[in-house]
Design a protein around this motif. Structure first.
Motif, PDB file in Angstrom:
ATOM      1  N   VAL A 217       9.362  -6.094  -3.606  1.00  0.00           N
ATOM      2  CA  VAL A 217       8.630  -5.736  -4.688  1.00  0.00           C
ATOM      3  C   VAL A 217       8.105  -4.427  -4.799  1.00  0.00           C
ATOM      4  CG1 VAL A 217       8.178  -8.192  -5.441  1.00  0.00           C
ATOM      5  CG2 VAL A 217       6.595  -7.015  -4.143  1.00  0.00           C
ATOM      6  N   SER A 218       8.632  -3.702  -3.853  1.00  0.00           N
ATOM      7  CA  SER A 218       8.127  -2.227  -3.558  1.00  0.00           C
ATOM      8  C   SER A 218       6.395  -2.144  -3.458  1.00  0.00           C
ATOM      9  CB  SER A 218       8.668  -1.445  -4.827  1.00  0.00           C
ATOM     10  OG  SER A 218      10.074  -1.308  -4.742  1.00  0.00           O
ATOM     11  N   CYS A 219       5.719  -2.966  -3.035  1.00  0.00           N
ATOM     12  CA  CYS A 219       4.292  -3.098  -3.063  1.00  0.00           C
ATOM     13  C   CYS A 219       3.941  -1.915  -2.184  1.00  0.00           C
ATOM     14  CB  CYS A 219       3.818  -4.410  -2.683  1.00  0.00           C
ATOM     15  SG  CYS A 219       4.195  -4.763  -0.811  1.00  0.00           S
ATOM     16  N   GLY A 220       4.744  -1.586  -0.943  1.00  0.00           N
ATOM     17  CA  GLY A 220       4.427  -0.245  -0.185  1.00  0.00           C
ATOM     18  C   GLY A 220       3.675  -1.064   1.086  1.00  0.00           C
ATOM     19  N   ALA A 221       3.221  -2.186   1.251  1.00  0.00           N
ATOM     20  CA  ALA A 221       2.519  -2.807   2.102  1.00  0.00           C
ATOM     21  C   ALA A 221       3.234  -2.568   3.718  1.00  0.00           C
ATOM     22  CB  ALA A 221       2.315  -4.276   2.128  1.00  0.00           C
ATOM     23  N   CYS A 222       4.592  -2.785   3.553  1.00  0.00           N
ATOM     24  CA  CYS A 222       5.612  -2.354   5.061  1.00  0.00           C
ATOM     25  C   CYS A 222       5.610  -0.901   5.171  1.00  0.00           C
ATOM     26  CB  CYS A 222       6.921  -2.891   4.544  1.00  0.00           C
ATOM     27  SG  CYS A 222       7.557  -2.177   3.384  1.00  0.00           S
ATOM     28  N   VAL A 223       5.532  -0.085   4.236  1.00  0.00           N
ATOM     29  CA  VAL A 223       5.327   1.481   4.665  1.00  0.00           C
ATOM     30  C   VAL A 223       4.191   1.798   5.256  1.00  0.00           C
ATOM     31  CG1 VAL A 223       5.295   3.660   3.629  1.00  0.00           C
ATOM     32  CG2 VAL A 223       6.935   1.895   2.650  1.00  0.00           C
ATOM     33  N   GLN A 224       2.966   1.178   4.618  1.00  0.00           N
ATOM     34  CA  GLN A 224       1.403   1.344   5.150  1.00  0.00           C
ATOM     35  C   GLN A 224       1.464   0.589   6.694  1.00  0.00           C
ATOM     36  OE1 GLN A 224      -1.590  -0.026   2.574  1.00  0.00           O
ATOM     37  NE2 GLN A 224      -3.018   0.057   4.309  1.00  0.00           N
ATOM     38  N   ALA A 225       2.196  -0.246   7.004  1.00  0.00           N
ATOM     39  CA  ALA A 225       1.979  -1.043   8.121  1.00  0.00           C
ATOM     40  C   ALA A 225       2.793  -0.462   9.207  1.00  0.00           C
ATOM     41  CB  ALA A 225       2.295  -2.424   8.034  1.00  0.00           C
ATOM     42  N   CYS A 226       3.841   0.556   8.972  1.00  0.00           N
ATOM     43  CA  CYS A 226       4.645   0.871   9.893  1.00  0.00           C
ATOM     44  C   CYS A 226       4.087   2.061  10.721  1.00  0.00           C
ATOM     45  CB  CYS A 226       5.876   1.536   9.031  1.00  0.00           C
ATOM     46  SG  CYS A 226       7.165   2.287  10.377  1.00  0.00           S
ATOM     47  N   PRO A 227       4.101   1.842  12.110  1.00  0.00           N
ATOM     48  CA  PRO A 227       3.450   2.711  13.131  1.00  0.00           C
ATOM     49  C   PRO A 227       4.296   4.165  13.195  1.00  0.00           C
ATOM     50  CG  PRO A 227       4.441   0.948  14.277  1.00  0.00           C
ATOM     51  CD  PRO A 227       4.651   0.750  12.877  1.00  0.00           C
ATOM     52  N   THR A 228       5.725   4.124  12.871  1.00  0.00           N
ATOM     53  CA  THR A 228       6.485   5.439  13.061  1.00  0.00           C
ATOM     54  C   THR A 228       7.000   5.868  11.814  1.00  0.00           C
ATOM     55  OG1 THR A 228       8.623   4.005  13.103  1.00  0.00           O
ATOM     56  CG2 THR A 228       7.061   4.129  15.213  1.00  0.00           C
ATOM     57  N   GLY A 229       7.849   6.835  11.840  1.00  0.00           N
ATOM     58  CA  GLY A 229       8.474   7.138  10.579  1.00  0.00           C
ATOM     59  C   GLY A 229       9.822   6.704  10.014  1.00  0.00           C
ATOM     60  N   THR A 230       9.817   5.101  10.722  1.00  0.00           N
ATOM     61  CA  THR A 230      10.753   4.217  10.229  1.00  0.00           C
ATOM     62  C   THR A 230      10.758   4.187   8.676  1.00  0.00           C
ATOM     63  OG1 THR A 230      10.687   3.221  12.269  1.00  0.00           O
ATOM     64  CG2 THR A 230      12.018   2.170  10.720  1.00  0.00           C
ATOM     65  N   LEU A 231       9.600   3.483   8.182  1.00  0.00           N
ATOM     66  CA  LEU A 231       9.507   3.358   6.741  1.00  0.00           C
ATOM     67  C   LEU A 231       8.475   4.605   6.316  1.00  0.00           C
ATOM     68  CD1 LEU A 231       9.085  -0.484   6.965  1.00  0.00           C
ATOM     69  CD2 LEU A 231      10.861   0.478   5.433  1.00  0.00           C
ATOM     70  N   GLN A 232       9.150   5.556   5.251  1.00  0.00           N
ATOM     71  CA  GLN A 232       8.555   6.324   4.664  1.00  0.00           C
ATOM     72  C   GLN A 232       8.548   6.598   3.315  1.00  0.00           C
ATOM     73  OE1 GLN A 232       7.081   9.427   5.710  1.00  0.00           O
ATOM     74  NE2 GLN A 232       6.532   8.766   7.746  1.00  0.00           N
ATOM     75  N   GLU A 233       7.434   7.092   2.688  1.00  0.00           N
ATOM     76  CA  GLU A 233       7.408   7.348   1.207  1.00  0.00           C
ATOM     77  C   GLU A 233       8.242   8.490   1.169  1.00  0.00           C
ATOM     78  OE1 GLU A 233       3.398   7.348  -0.372  1.00  0.00           O
ATOM     79  OE2 GLU A 233       2.881   6.353   1.356  1.00  0.00           O
ATOM     80  N   LYS A 234       9.029   8.507   0.049  1.00  0.00           N
ATOM     81  CA  LYS A 234       9.900   9.524  -0.414  1.00  0.00           C
ATOM     82  C   LYS A 234       9.078  10.794  -0.715  1.00  0.00           C
ATOM     83  CE  LYS A 234      13.995   7.161  -1.465  1.00  0.00           C
ATOM     84  NZ  LYS A 234      15.302   6.674  -2.331  1.00  0.00           N
ATOM     85  N   SER A 235       8.183  10.658  -1.535  1.00  0.00           N
ATOM     86  CA  SER A 235       7.425  11.661  -1.629  1.00  0.00           C
ATOM     87  C   SER A 235       6.548  12.322  -0.492  1.00  0.00           C
ATOM     88  CB  SER A 235       5.837  11.444  -2.552  1.00  0.00           C
ATOM     89  OG  SER A 235       5.209  10.428  -1.629  1.00  0.00           O
ATOM     90  N   VAL A 236       6.485  11.722   0.633  1.00  0.00           N
ATOM     91  CA  VAL A 236       6.202  12.355   1.987  1.00  0.00           C
ATOM     92  C   VAL A 236       7.284  13.087   2.623  1.00  0.00           C
ATOM     93  CG1 VAL A 236       5.387  11.786   4.147  1.00  0.00           C
ATOM     94  CG2 VAL A 236       4.362  10.888   2.606  1.00  0.00           C
ATOM     95  N   ILE A 237       8.289  12.526   2.410  1.00  0.00           N
ATOM     96  CA  ILE A 237       9.417  13.162   2.994  1.00  0.00           C
ATOM     97  C   ILE A 237       9.643  14.546   2.165  1.00  0.00           C
ATOM     98  CG2 ILE A 237      11.970  13.125   3.220  1.00  0.00           C
ATOM     99  CD1 ILE A 237      11.528   9.814   3.739  1.00  0.00           C
ATOM    100  N   ASP A 238       9.585  14.616   0.726  1.00  0.00           N
ATOM    101  CA  ASP A 238       9.758  15.609  -0.034  1.00  0.00           C
ATOM    102  C   ASP A 238       8.772  16.701   0.141  1.00  0.00           C
ATOM    103  OD1 ASP A 238      12.030  14.460  -0.909  1.00  0.00           O
ATOM    104  OD2 ASP A 238      10.958  14.002  -2.894  1.00  0.00           O
ATOM    105  N   ILE A 239       7.360  16.176   0.121  1.00  0.00           N
ATOM    106  CA  ILE A 239       6.317  17.413   0.136  1.00  0.00           C
ATOM    107  C   ILE A 239       5.339  17.490   1.424  1.00  0.00           C
ATOM    108  CG2 ILE A 239       6.383  17.471  -2.577  1.00  0.00           C
ATOM    109  CD1 ILE A 239       3.877  15.589  -2.361  1.00  0.00           C
ATOM    110  N   GLY A 240       5.863  16.630   2.334  1.00  0.00           N
ATOM    111  CA  GLY A 240       4.888  16.520   3.485  1.00  0.00           C
ATOM    112  C   GLY A 240       3.752  15.504   3.512  1.00  0.00           C
ATOM    113  N   GLN A 241       2.941  15.235   4.502  1.00  0.00           N
ATOM    114  CA  GLN A 241       1.811  14.635   4.679  1.00  0.00           C
ATOM    115  C   GLN A 241       0.882  15.044   3.816  1.00  0.00           C
ATOM    116  OE1 GLN A 241       1.343  11.905   6.534  1.00  0.00           O
ATOM    117  NE2 GLN A 241       3.531  12.022   7.728  1.00  0.00           N
TER     118      GLN A 241
END
Ligand code: FES
Length: 262
Positions: A217-241
């Motif tokens: 459901v695109s809640c983002g909980a998995c992205v927040q929990a990921c300890p590596t760059g495996t699950l990454q927000e697209k905005s972070v990939i585009d404009i950095g941390q």
């Protein structure tokens, strides 16, 4: 601070000794959390206070007086009078060995990875003092392939960029299952699972072909929990941390989903 495991709500207290320091915590607290509360950082990858401990990464091993072996501190609960050691030479050697195996199966592209500087794998490699990696496995091959070399093998899987908000790169996954547990325990959705064995093990979106086709459901909980760059927000990939981020709780319903505001 992430204490590694959720807080116990017991009203009964237990006192243990960690590396010479006494600490009193509620019964039901993990040895990892008690150590953190005593100010002693125990290396960890699969544990987070977002979800229940799972004990899969084997980085948080400790020694407990009177017990054989080196139990995982995240899944071991405190007992009155327990004496715990977290920093012996034996433990340091074991942790370096575990980290060496993780890094041997991980792309070495930190400098161009969107998670650079916000990656627990990177932090833990430094924390355990890993300098050299003697082995080469499939993660290195993923990296070489992107660089125009290496060979395609049965374990290789492309990135999943189907979700509009985040990407999933299986080459960077350490299979800690934090995303799977966050999906279940934080969001109450069962969109993710782990399939395969050994080098072939990876997180998949259930029986679906992609995250977009799954129950995610695109809640983002998995992205927040990921300890590596495996699950990454697209905005972070585009404009950095982001320069700073705040984890807060959504106020629109009673579920209590947390999300990261930047
Ligand atoms: Fe305890 Fe991974 S942090 S086993």
């Amino acid at each position: 601070t992430d204490y590694g495991t959720p807080q116990s709500t017991s009203e009964k207290n237990v006192t243990i000794n960690v590396d010479g320091f006494d600490v009193t915590v509620p019964e039901g607290t993990s040895v990892m959390r008690a150590s953190m509360e005593a100010g002693i950082q125990v290396p960890k990858l699969c544990a987070t206070d977002m979800v229940d401990a799972f004990g899969s990464c084997r980085l948080c091993l400790v020694e407990i007086e009177g017990r054989r072996g080196t139990p995982a501190s995240c899944t071991t609960l405190v007992e009155e009078g327990m004496k715990v050691r977290t920093q012996t030479d034996r433990l340091k050697g074991l942790r370096r060995g575990v980290m060496e195996l993780y890094i041997s199966d991980h792309p070495l592209d930190c400098l161009t990875c969107a998670a650079n500087g916000d990656c627990e794998l990177q932090d833990m490699a430094g924390a355990v003092g890993l300098r050299d990696v003697r082995y080469e496995a499939d993660g290195q091959n993923h990296f070489k392939m992107r660089d125009g070399g290496g060979e395609v093998n049965a374990c290789w899987k492309p990135k999943d960029e189907s979700n509009p908000y985040f990407t999933y790169d299986p080459a960077k996954c350490i299979v800690c299952s934090r995303c799977v547990r966050a999906c279940e325990e934080v969001q109450g959705t069962f969109a993710l699972t782990i399939t395969g064995r050994g080098f072939d093990s990876r997180v998949t979106a259930g029986m679906s072909e992609s995250f977009l086709d799954s129950e995610c459901v695109s809640c983002g909980a998995c992205v927040q929990a990921c300890p590596t760059g495996t699950l990454q927000e697209k905005s972070v990939i585009d404009i950095g941390q982001p320069e700073r981020s705040v984890v807060t709780t959504c106020a629109y319903c009673g579920v209590g989903c947390s999300f990261k505001a930047e």
